[in-house]
Design a protein around this motif. Structure first.
Motif, PDB file in Angstrom:
ATOM      1  N   ALA A   1     -39.073  -3.357  31.222  1.00 43.96           N
ATOM      2  CA  ALA A   1     -40.014  -4.440  31.498  1.00 43.96           C
ATOM      3  C   ALA A   1     -40.847  -4.173  32.747  1.00 43.96           C
ATOM      4  CB  ALA A   1     -39.268  -5.766  31.649  1.00 43.96           C
ATOM      5  N   ALA A   2     -40.342  -3.372  33.655  1.00 44.67           N
ATOM      6  CA  ALA A   2     -41.089  -3.064  34.876  1.00 44.67           C
ATOM      7  C   ALA A   2     -42.262  -2.141  34.609  1.00 44.67           C
ATOM      8  CB  ALA A   2     -40.164  -2.425  35.915  1.00 44.67           C
ATOM      9  N   PHE A   3     -42.239  -1.458  33.484  1.00 49.44           N
ATOM     10  CA  PHE A   3     -43.254  -0.449  33.190  1.00 49.44           C
ATOM     11  C   PHE A   3     -43.999  -0.837  31.914  1.00 49.44           C
ATOM     12  CE2 PHE A   3     -39.749   1.495  35.550  1.00 49.44           C
ATOM     13  CZ  PHE A   3     -40.435   1.860  36.700  1.00 49.44           C
ATOM     14  N   LYS A   4     -43.876  -0.036  30.871  1.00 52.02           N
ATOM     15  CA  LYS A   4     -44.594  -0.349  29.636  1.00 52.02           C
ATOM     16  C   LYS A   4     -43.673  -0.752  28.498  1.00 52.02           C
ATOM     17  CE  LYS A   4     -48.957   1.993  30.466  1.00 52.02           C
ATOM     18  NZ  LYS A   4     -49.959   2.983  29.990  1.00 52.02           N
ATOM     19  N   GLY A   5     -42.527  -1.331  28.874  1.00 53.73           N
ATOM     20  CA  GLY A   5     -41.580  -1.800  27.888  1.00 53.73           C
ATOM     21  C   GLY A   5     -41.577  -3.309  27.751  1.00 53.73           C
ATOM     22  N   LYS A   6     -40.532  -3.828  27.127  1.00 52.44           N
ATOM     23  CA  LYS A   6     -40.381  -5.260  26.876  1.00 52.44           C
ATOM     24  C   LYS A   6     -39.162  -5.771  27.645  1.00 52.44           C
ATOM     25  CE  LYS A   6     -42.251  -4.684  22.204  1.00 52.44           C
ATOM     26  NZ  LYS A   6     -42.040  -4.924  20.751  1.00 52.44           N
ATOM     27  N   LEU A   7     -39.069  -7.078  27.746  1.00 51.74           N
ATOM     28  CA  LEU A   7     -37.875  -7.711  28.289  1.00 51.74           C
ATOM     29  C   LEU A   7     -36.976  -8.089  27.119  1.00 51.74           C
ATOM     30  CD1 LEU A   7     -36.313  -8.854  30.713  1.00 51.74           C
ATOM     31  CD2 LEU A   7     -37.594 -10.990  30.421  1.00 51.74           C
ATOM     32  N   SER A   8     -35.689  -7.783  27.243  1.00 57.17           N
ATOM     33  CA  SER A   8     -34.783  -7.945  26.104  1.00 57.17           C
ATOM     34  C   SER A   8     -33.576  -8.814  26.430  1.00 57.17           C
ATOM     35  CB  SER A   8     -34.281  -6.573  25.633  1.00 57.17           C
ATOM     36  OG  SER A   8     -35.346  -5.766  25.199  1.00 57.17           O
TER      37      SER A   8
END
Length: 243
Positions: A208-215
């Motif tokens: 989530a800090a970069f180019k991902g999602k929060l899970s």
């Protein structure tokens, strides 16, 4: 009642509120957060305020991450570690603009109340990063390993899945707990967009800090819930070095 474990948030309040909505959290659910609530996107102080309010109506467990340690030090002393400032700390300091000294003190107390690890009634361990003691977390000498260590995850990733848990070859660190849940090392580093499982270790930091999602993940069913890709929720902040 469900128990949901939630990965590293890193100042992404919009992703957090979206995740709470997508996973249909109710007051009967238990929420276990594995740390790193701040540093990254522009709403770190707002994330902390949201979590304080959430804890008044929901059963929450808050684990402390390395970024939370740095932020608490700044709130306590007014001095920001140079490494911290270069890795999201500046955005966190900026997010506190408009927050009173009383607000900051409340946030500091919130950080200080966080646990370094949590073990539930089903012998599941939750911590931010890892530990090194072969005797388990209670015997860990270097407490900073709880929020900095990556060797636990590295070991789990390289384990031969054919090795039985009763074998002498099975690492003693992994034998103590039914399951271990961590964050700290984004699964996007391994080209994975969802939480990853290796042996009995689950990594729920999905970048989530970069180019991902929060899970978030339901501990019993292993059902996964995710926000949108976080950077799409902060389009005005794409100029920063997000990978």
């Amino acid at each position: 009642m469900r128990t949901l474990v939630i990965g590293d948030i890193h100042g992404g309040l919009r992703a957090l509120t979206q995740l709470i909505e997508v996973s249909k959290v109710t007051k009967d659910d238990r929420l276990i957060f594995v740390g790193d609530y701040v540093d990254g996107w522009s709403e770190s102080a707002q994330v902390i305020q949201y979590l304080i309010e959430l804890s008044k109506t929901s059963d929450c467990v808050f684990i402390k991450g390395n970024h939370d340690v740095w932020c608490a030090d700044w709130l306590r002393t007014g001095d920001g570690d140079s490494v911290w400032l270069a890795h999201g700390g500046k955005e966190t300091v900026d997010s506190y603009d408009g927050f009173s000294e009383a607000d900051k003190k409340q946030h500091l107390y919130f950080f200080e109340d966080m646990q370094l690890y949590h073990i539930d009634n089903d012998n599941r361990l939750f911590l931010h990063a890892g530990f090194t003691s072969v005797y388990g977390v209670e015997k860990e000498i270097h407490k900073e390993n709880f929020y900095f260590d990556r060797t636990l995850w590295e070991m789990a990733l390289t384990m031969d899945k054919r090795i039985d848990k009763q074998s002498k070859l099975y690492p003693n660190r992994l034998k103590h707990y039914h399951e271990i849940y961590i964050g700290h090392t984004p699964t996007t580093n391994f080209k994975q967009s969802q939480p990853m499982n290796a042996i009995n270790v689950w990594n729920v930091d999905t970048g989530a800090a970069f180019k991902g999602k929060l899970s978030a993940m339901d501990l019993e069913t292993k059902e996964m819930f995710q926000s949108d890709t976080v950077y799409t929720l902060y389009p005005d902040e794409l100029g920063r070095n997000k990978q």
